[in-house]
Design a protein around this motif. Structure first.
Motif, PDB file in Angstrom:
ATOM      1  N   LYS A 104       0.826  -1.221   0.000  1.00  0.00           N
ATOM      2  CA  LYS A 104       0.000   0.000   0.000  1.00  0.00           C
ATOM      3  C   LYS A 104       0.856   1.266   0.000  1.00  0.00           C
ATOM      4  CE  LYS A 104      -0.923   0.092   5.003  1.00  0.00           C
ATOM      5  NZ  LYS A 104      -2.023   0.109   6.018  1.00  0.00           N
ATOM      6  N   PHE A 111       1.393   4.114  -2.954  1.00  0.00           N
ATOM      7  CA  PHE A 111       1.281   5.557  -2.728  1.00  0.00           C
ATOM      8  C   PHE A 111       2.484   6.274  -3.328  1.00  0.00           C
ATOM      9  CE2 PHE A 111       1.882   9.476  -0.253  1.00  0.00           C
ATOM     10  CZ  PHE A 111       0.658  10.070  -0.506  1.00  0.00           C
ATOM     11  N   MET A 127       2.059   6.430  -7.066  1.00  0.00           N
ATOM     12  CA  MET A 127       1.047   7.424  -7.445  1.00  0.00           C
ATOM     13  C   MET A 127       1.592   8.841  -7.302  1.00  0.00           C
ATOM     14  SD  MET A 127      -2.449   5.760  -5.834  1.00  0.00           S
ATOM     15  CE  MET A 127      -3.557   6.962  -6.592  1.00  0.00           C
ATOM     16  N   CYS A 148      -3.649   2.249 -10.384  1.00  0.00           N
ATOM     17  CA  CYS A 148      -3.215   3.467  -9.682  1.00  0.00           C
ATOM     18  C   CYS A 148      -2.403   4.396 -10.585  1.00  0.00           C
ATOM     19  CB  CYS A 148      -2.412   3.095  -8.441  1.00  0.00           C
ATOM     20  SG  CYS A 148      -0.723   2.514  -8.760  1.00  0.00           S
ATOM     21  N   ALA A 189      -3.366   8.310 -11.177  1.00  0.00           N
ATOM     22  CA  ALA A 189      -2.433   9.334 -10.705  1.00  0.00           C
ATOM     23  C   ALA A 189      -1.998  10.249 -11.846  1.00  0.00           C
ATOM     24  CB  ALA A 189      -1.216   8.669 -10.067  1.00  0.00           C
ATOM     25  N   TRP A 244      -5.938   7.056  -3.481  1.00  0.00           N
ATOM     26  CA  TRP A 244      -5.129   5.993  -2.872  1.00  0.00           C
ATOM     27  C   TRP A 244      -5.957   5.189  -1.865  1.00  0.00           C
ATOM     28  CZ3 TRP A 244      -2.633   6.263   2.288  1.00  0.00           C
ATOM     29  CH2 TRP A 244      -1.803   5.158   2.543  1.00  0.00           C
ATOM     30  N   ASN A 301      -7.115   1.273  -2.446  1.00  0.00           N
ATOM     31  CA  ASN A 301      -6.733   0.312  -1.405  1.00  0.00           C
ATOM     32  C   ASN A 301      -7.939  -0.374  -0.790  1.00  0.00           C
ATOM     33  OD1 ASN A 301      -3.919  -0.133  -0.798  1.00  0.00           O
ATOM     34  ND2 ASN A 301      -3.764   2.057  -0.373  1.00  0.00           N
TER      35      ASN A 301
END
Length: 471
Positions: free
Chosen positions: A140, A144, A147, A190, A194, A243, A247
């Motif tokens: 996770k 992030f 992204m 993602c 992003a 995000w 998730n």
């Protein structure tokens, strides 16, 4: 039969519009020139939606038709009625041609030169390698980091190029996930999300932003730094929300992942020139009020430096996204025709917008733009809606307490970039879908939620900034 409709309808409907008498239109005072602009507008809209020809070709057709039908140097038969009371004013041919070299086009050209040089000397990959280190190996947090880096790159590079690069870095990592691990979907999804969000952060991040700048002049002028002052916080908040959402919907089952990005910063004279020029250009963009140069002038500095030093050579010039520049110039030409012929104001004044709540108008404009952007090019959507919104913003007195024209344009601009529900919505989405790890319904699930929340967030932030400005 369907394939023929794509070609017949875009020609037939504008032709009918031109041949109809002015009395057939519900708008009073419509001139012959304005009637021709309506036909060109409909031709552009139908070609951009149905795509019988490439969307950049539509832009070229728009400019050529304007030169033939609307300019003072057009075909003589189309100027025969000039001087008659209901004919209207012809446009200056040089103004139409100048759309190919508009300051907006120069801004984008500078952005392309920066992106090409960064890719050629591996600045992008090496920055990704360095910036990803602090995020560890928990899926996770790695996601992030990916992204965040994708969003940052998308502020200064093509969203498509950024997505292609990041997906290539991710390919071996995604392969490590189990066949039924939702993390595979999350990681593939993602990146385009992003990239689409990150492009909103700067005027050169995505074409709709540049198109908006065309209408943010005079009292509504927004500099590069002022755009980032608003755009970067917007990107940050929406990125964190995206995000959390990805998730929550597709949590990774794998506990650890390892990203292996090989490479090191080059130390050759040309590479150092790229690093310095890249940093200097961004600093100059952010400090526009200090040195007096506008963002369009600054954008040509990397073009000159990279051309002079041979960092970008004639072979590299062939790789520039000329289709994007043509697409934007066509939109500028369409806006020019709508504005200078007075058609945009006539259309806006023919509908009693002032009788509606300004909130309804803002919400309706954003919803229309978001819907269109999911089914057609974001740039084409902005090209079609922006001149009308600019005219609407200046004519609606009830919008003034909410920021007036600038609020309407920014809300529509952000909505154009938030259309990301389908594989066909944006090139980044198409690239992610092509990996085979994301299905259309999964993309739509995330895209619709982010689009709606993003529009709501843009309303909230614009209202907040307007409130602070008046304290």
């Amino acid at each position: 039969m369907r394939q023929y409709i794509r070609y017949i309808v875009p020609i037939l409907i504008p032709l009918i519009i031109i041949l109809l008498p002015a009395s057939a239109f519900p708008v009073e005072g419509l001139t012959v020139i304005q009637q021709r602009v309506i036909a060109i507008f409909l031709l552009a809209a139908l070609c951009w939606v149905l795509e019988p020809i490439p969307i950049y070709a539509t832009s070229v057709v728009i400019i050529v038709l304007e030169l033939l039908l609307l300019s003072n140097k057009g075909f003589f038969l189309f100027r025969a009625e000039e001087g008659e009371p209901h004919f209207g004013e012809l446009l200056n041919y040089s103004d139409i041609m100048a759309t190919f070299a508009s300051p907006i086009i120069m801004l984008f050209l500078g952005g392309f030169f920066l992106a090409m040089a960064a890719t050629k000397y591996r600045l992008d990959v090496n920055l990704a390698r360095v910036l990803l280190k602090p995020f560890g190996n928990q899926p996770k947090y790695v996601m992030f980091g990916l992204m965040l880096i994708t969003a940052i790159f998308s502020m200064f590079m093509s969203n498509t190029a950024t997505t292609a690069m990041m997906l290539s870095i991710l390919a071996p990592v995604i392969a490590l996930f189990g066949a039924k691990d939702p993390g595979k979907i999350a990681f593939a999804l993602c990146i385009p999300v992003a990239a689409n969000i990150g492009g909103i952060g700067t005027p050169i991040g995505t074409p709709p932003n540049a198109i908006a700048l065309k209408y943010l002049t005079g009292e509504n002028l927004i500099t590069f730094g002022e755009w980032m002052f608003f755009g970067v916080p917007f990107v940050a908040v929406l990125l964190v929300f995206a995000w959390f959402l990805i998730n929550a919907l597709y949590p990774a089952q794998q506990e650890k992942i390892e990203l292996s990005i090989k490479g090191k910063f080059l130390k050759t004279p040309k590479a150092i020139t790229v690093y310095v020029t890249f940093a200097l250009t961004i600093i100059l963009w952010l400090m526009g009020s200090t040195h007096g140069m506008n963002s369009y002038t600054v954008a040509l500095i990397p073009v000159a430096v990279f051309s002079l030093t041979g960092i970008i050579n004639k072979e590299d010039l062939k790789k520039i996204s000329w289709d994007v520049l043509w697409l934007v110039s066509g939109g500028i030409a369409l806006g020019l025709a709508l504005d200078q012929t007075g058609l945009a104001k006539l259309m806006v004044h023919s509908i009693p917008f002032d009788s509606y709540s300004p909130y309804v108008v803002l919400l309706g404009a954003a919803a229309l733009c978001l819907l269109m952007a999911n089914f057609m090019s974001h740039t084409a959507t902005a090209n079609l809606l922006m001149p009308i919104m600019a005219a609407l913003g200046t004519s609606m007195a009830s919008l003034v307490p909410l920021g007036g024209e600038i609020t309407l344009i920014l809300v529509v601009t952000f909505a154009a970039s938030l259309g990301m529900s389908l594989p066909i919505s944006t090139p980044p989405n198409a690239l992610a879908h092509a990996t085979g790890h994301v299905e259309s319904n999964q993309m739509a699930r995330v895209g619709v939620i982010i689009g709606v929340v993003g529009v709501a967030l843009s309303f909230a932030m614009i209202w907040l900034l307007h409130l602070i400005d008046h304290i």
